[in-house]
Write an enzyme that holds these catalytic residues in place. Structure first.
Site, PDB file in Angstrom:
ATOM      1  N   LYS A 219       0.145   4.334   1.830  1.00 24.54           N
ATOM      2  CA  LYS A 219       1.552   4.151   1.480  1.00 24.54           C
ATOM      3  C   LYS A 219       1.787   2.922   0.607  1.00 24.54           C
ATOM      4  O   LYS A 219       0.928   2.057   0.475  1.00 24.54           O
ATOM      5  CB  LYS A 219       2.404   4.139   2.751  1.00 24.54           C
ATOM      6  CG  LYS A 219       2.561   5.586   3.262  1.00 24.54           C
ATOM      7  CD  LYS A 219       3.550   5.753   4.362  1.00 24.54           C
ATOM      8  CE  LYS A 219       3.665   7.260   4.649  1.00 24.54           C
ATOM      9  NZ  LYS A 219       4.299   7.516   5.932  1.00 24.54           N
ATOM     10  N   ARG A 258      -2.110   9.014  11.403  1.00 27.87           N
ATOM     11  CA  ARG A 258      -2.132  10.154  10.474  1.00 27.87           C
ATOM     12  C   ARG A 258      -2.694   9.661   9.145  1.00 27.87           C
ATOM     13  O   ARG A 258      -2.111   8.777   8.527  1.00 27.87           O
ATOM     14  CB  ARG A 258      -0.698  10.670  10.306  1.00 27.87           C
ATOM     15  CG  ARG A 258      -0.523  11.805   9.324  1.00 27.87           C
ATOM     16  CD  ARG A 258       0.971  12.126   9.182  1.00 27.87           C
ATOM     17  NE  ARG A 258       1.198  13.223   8.269  1.00 27.87           N
ATOM     18  CZ  ARG A 258       1.230  13.091   6.943  1.00 27.87           C
ATOM     19  NH1 ARG A 258       1.041  11.917   6.374  1.00 27.87           N
ATOM     20  NH2 ARG A 258       1.454  14.152   6.179  1.00 27.87           N
TER      21      ARG A 258
HETATM   22  N1  PMM Z   1       4.599  10.548   6.067  1.00 25.41           N
HETATM   23  C1  PMM Z   1       4.427  11.505   5.151  1.00 25.41           C
HETATM   24  C2  PMM Z   1       4.385  12.855   5.529  1.00 25.41           C
HETATM   25  N2  PMM Z   1       4.492  13.212   6.821  1.00 25.41           N
HETATM   26  N3  PMM Z   1       4.771  12.601   9.075  1.00 25.41           N
HETATM   27  C3  PMM Z   1       4.965  11.656  10.000  1.00 25.41           C
HETATM   28  N4  PMM Z   1       5.082  11.997  11.303  1.00 25.41           N
HETATM   29  N5  PMM Z   1       5.040  10.336   9.679  1.00 25.41           N
HETATM   30  C4  PMM Z   1       4.943   9.915   8.384  1.00 25.41           C
HETATM   31  O1  PMM Z   1       5.053   8.691   8.150  1.00 25.41           O
HETATM   32  C5  PMM Z   1       4.733  10.885   7.381  1.00 25.41           C
HETATM   33  C6  PMM Z   1       4.640  12.239   7.773  1.00 25.41           C
HETATM   34  C7  PMM Z   1       4.317  11.133   3.700  1.00 25.41           C
HETATM   35  O2  PMM Z   1       3.005  10.907   3.332  1.00 25.41           O
HETATM   36  P1  PMM Z   1       2.070  11.967   2.524  1.00 25.41           P
HETATM   37  O3  PMM Z   1       2.933  12.605   1.463  1.00 25.41           O
HETATM   38  O4  PMM Z   1       1.021  11.119   1.966  1.00 25.41           O
HETATM   39  O5  PMM Z   1       1.544  12.963   3.481  1.00 25.41           O
END
Ligand code: PMM
Length: 279
Positions: A219, A258
């Protein structure tokens, strides 16, 4: 360590690997944008040490516009089905009740909603009926507008209070409180200093009495920390920094992290467990 219905007990912070079936996700978008490649990517993440795989079909990067529901279904459901058929523990990353419902039918055992049930009024009922674990993230609005909402007096207190309100709302809507996982929503309506304060205060979230998911992977705040001469490294060059957050989060008691690149994080959570056991 908390046990969630239908999920294995890992005895340590779990590793959630990310499969974004999108052409535009900020960190890995475009690379896994077809079903076969996405299923293969999920299996590779499991081979690298992922305990569960989070499948999403809509980018939530700042400024992203929304994908059409039918298109999201076309992206997500076959990948969920393919991974579940291989015995993978699959979660679905969606803000839409219909996508959540069909993904659960296809074998997903957890619903991960970055809006915490706010984006789609039908979501809470679908999750309550499905009886699956539900990740409720701190969210202040859709990606187009979220940067303007990054205004806090005390970010830690406000995020905890807003998450408590969401926990109450989803439980009022019929979700079993034992199914709820909370998430501070790093990068969502937050500036780098807010994200860092939230990571520094992971233990404070214990007050909510529910397991915590921490999703720092690649991020912006990590780009900010690593920037040289004001230029942040590209998303894919933030994996070592991501693993550092994984170690901190695991050490501080997070239920899961994650991440896009699993290997280093799989090591990090094991190191954190060993250090914790030696206390
Ligand atoms: N961030 C992204 C997508 N899904 N889900 C949860 N639970 N928490 C998060 O912080 C989160 C998420 C965005 O990141 P990406 O586009 O790199 O997957």
């Amino acid at each position: 360590m908390s046990t969630l219905r239908g999920l294995p007990e890992w005895g340590r912070c779990a590793v959630m690997g990310v499969v974004n079936v999108t052409p535009d996700s900020f960190s890995d978008g475009g690379r896994w944008f077809d079903t076969t490649a996405a299923v293969k990517r999920g299996l590779d993440l499991v081979a690298d040490g992922a305990d569960l795989v989070d499948v999403g079909g809509e980018s939530t990067r700042p400024g992203a516009s929304r994908v059409d529901e039918d298109e999201e279904l076309r992206r997500v459901v076959p990948v969920v089905r393919g991974l579940a058929a291989e015995g993978v523990t699959v979660s679905v990353d969606t803000m839409r009740a219909r996508v959540a419902e069909q993904a659960v039918e296809a074998g997903a055992v957890l619903v991960n909603d970055v809006s915490g049930g706010l984006a789609d009024p039908a979501m809470i009922g679908v999750v309550a009926t499905a009886g699956v674990p539900f990740v409720v993230m701190h969210w202040r609005g859709f990606s187009e507008s979220m940067n303007s909402r990054a205004v806090y007096g005390d970010v830690v207190t406000e995020v905890i209070d807003e998450l408590r309100a969401r926990l109450d709302a989803v439980v009022d809507g019929g979700v079993d409180p034992e199914c709820v996982v909370l998430d501070p929503g790093l990068g969502f309506a937050k500036e780098a200093r807010h994200d860092l304060a939230l990571v520094a205060h992971i233990r404070d979230f214990d007050a909510l009495g529910r397991p915590l998911l921490v999703a720092a992977s690649r991020k912006r705040f990590l780009g900010h920390v690593l920037a040289k001469d004001g230029t942040p490294p590209r998303a894919r060059e933030r994996d070592a920094a991501t693993a550092a957050i994984s170690a901190i989060a695991a050490h501080e008691g997070a239920w899961a992290v994650r991440v896009h690149e699993v290997r280093a994080t799989a090591d990090a959570v094991r190191v954190a467990r060993a250090v914790g056991a030696a206390r």
